[in-house]
Design a protein around this motif. Structure first.
Motif, PDB file in Angstrom:
ATOM      1  N   VAL A 186     -18.898  11.830  50.486  1.00  0.00           N
ATOM      2  CA  VAL A 186     -17.906  11.924  49.418  1.00  0.00           C
ATOM      3  C   VAL A 186     -17.589  13.390  49.148  1.00  0.00           C
ATOM      4  CG1 VAL A 186     -17.347  11.301  47.038  1.00  0.00           C
ATOM      5  CG2 VAL A 186     -18.854   9.816  48.405  1.00  0.00           C
ATOM      6  N   ALA A 201     -17.083   6.751  45.011  1.00  0.00           N
ATOM      7  CA  ALA A 201     -16.666   6.037  46.219  1.00  0.00           C
ATOM      8  C   ALA A 201     -16.002   4.716  45.873  1.00  0.00           C
ATOM      9  CB  ALA A 201     -17.874   5.809  47.119  1.00  0.00           C
ATOM     10  N   ARG A 216     -23.061  14.014  49.502  1.00  0.00           N
ATOM     11  CA  ARG A 216     -21.961  14.776  48.919  1.00  0.00           C
ATOM     12  C   ARG A 216     -21.526  15.872  49.881  1.00  0.00           C
ATOM     13  NH1 ARG A 216     -20.647  19.381  45.855  1.00  0.00           N
ATOM     14  NH2 ARG A 216     -22.749  20.223  46.143  1.00  0.00           N
TER      15      ARG A 216
END
Length: 266
Positions: A186, A201, A216
């Motif tokens: 993400v 998400a 991340r």
């Protein structure tokens, strides 16, 4: 038309084949994507203009690997070799399409590979690349068949764009077809825990797999993408066009550093 194909609107898969990369990894990755979405296969063999320009220079020479004989490089010889390689790959591509019973096309062009691909990318067209073949010591398979790979994990890069969300959907479908696990990186400049990442998400892709591993990603630089690929030990990387390098040098660096097929979603 399947539900997945309708949702994602994918119709064609551009399979990028290069003279400098005799690896069959693009065909292996194309097989799995084509099986997932029943896509038209479009083979693209790009003759690098820089290679031909280099061969045309009067000072260019080649040295025989075994004989050590030095001789001038003839442009005609280079062009003949490129045609032979394109013909061989066309045959492999035709066999794959016939096996999967899918429509296909194959063309040869000259120019900058990245420029050609980005010009064709859209919501209905995805592309697949692969790095140059590794040595046998790495254990990576390069055959066209659906043999077992060293790892079976698909990594999707989820950036804030619509293409990023589509990349996750494509990766989910691909992981199901391959019987592989899935990870999602993400993209977020802010530090976040696992719960926050999963919430981000789900907001972008409500159907994101609940068992997907999450990491991340601070940005989409080549270094960050390569680190995410390494951390998740993925063997396929799926990302949207917004996260893809636009410079030829960075594009090459990404393929070299992730060391696995890369699927680009428009």
């Amino acid at each position: 038309m399947s539900e997945t194909r309708s949702e994602l609107a994918l119709e064609r898969l551009l399979v990028v084949l290069e003279p400098s990369n005799p690896s069959r990894q693009p065909l292996a990755a194309a097989r799995e994507l084509a099986q997932s979405f029943q896509l038209e296969l479009a083979g693209l063999f790009v003759e690098n203009l820089n290679l031909l320009r280099l061969a045309a220079l009067p000072i260019t020479r080649e040295v025989g690997a075994v004989s050590g004989v030095v001789r001038a490089i003839d442009v005609i010889d280079v062009e003949r070799a490129l045609r032979a390689q394109a013909q061989q790959l066309r045959g492999l591509f035709s066999s794959l399409a016939a096996e999967l019973d899918l429509p296909w096309s194959f063309r040869v062009e000259r120019g900058e590979l990245l420029e050609r691909v980005l010009a064709e990318l859209s919501e209905t067209v995805a592309a697949v690349f692969a790095p140059a073949a590794r040595s046998a010591q790495t254990g990576t398979t390069t055959r066209v068949g659906a043999g077992a790979a060293r790892t079976r994990r698909v990594l999707a890069i989820l950036d804030p764009t619509a293409a990023g969300s589509r990349a996750v959907s494509v990766a989910q479908r691909l992981s199901l077809t391959r019987g592989a696990s899935m990870a999602v990186a993400v993209v977020s400049a802010e530090s976040a825990g696992l719960g926050a990442l999963r919430e981000m998400a789900r907001k972008r892709v409500p159907a994101v797999a609940t068992d997907a591993a999450l990491v991340r990603l601070a940005d989409t630089s080549v270094g960050a993408l390569a680190d995410a690929a390494r951390m998740t030990a993925c063997d396929v990387l799926v990302l949207g066009s917004a996260a893809f390098p636009r410079q030829q040098r960075e594009f090459r660096a990404l393929l070299e550093r992730v060391r696995c097929p890369v699927v680009l979603v428009g």
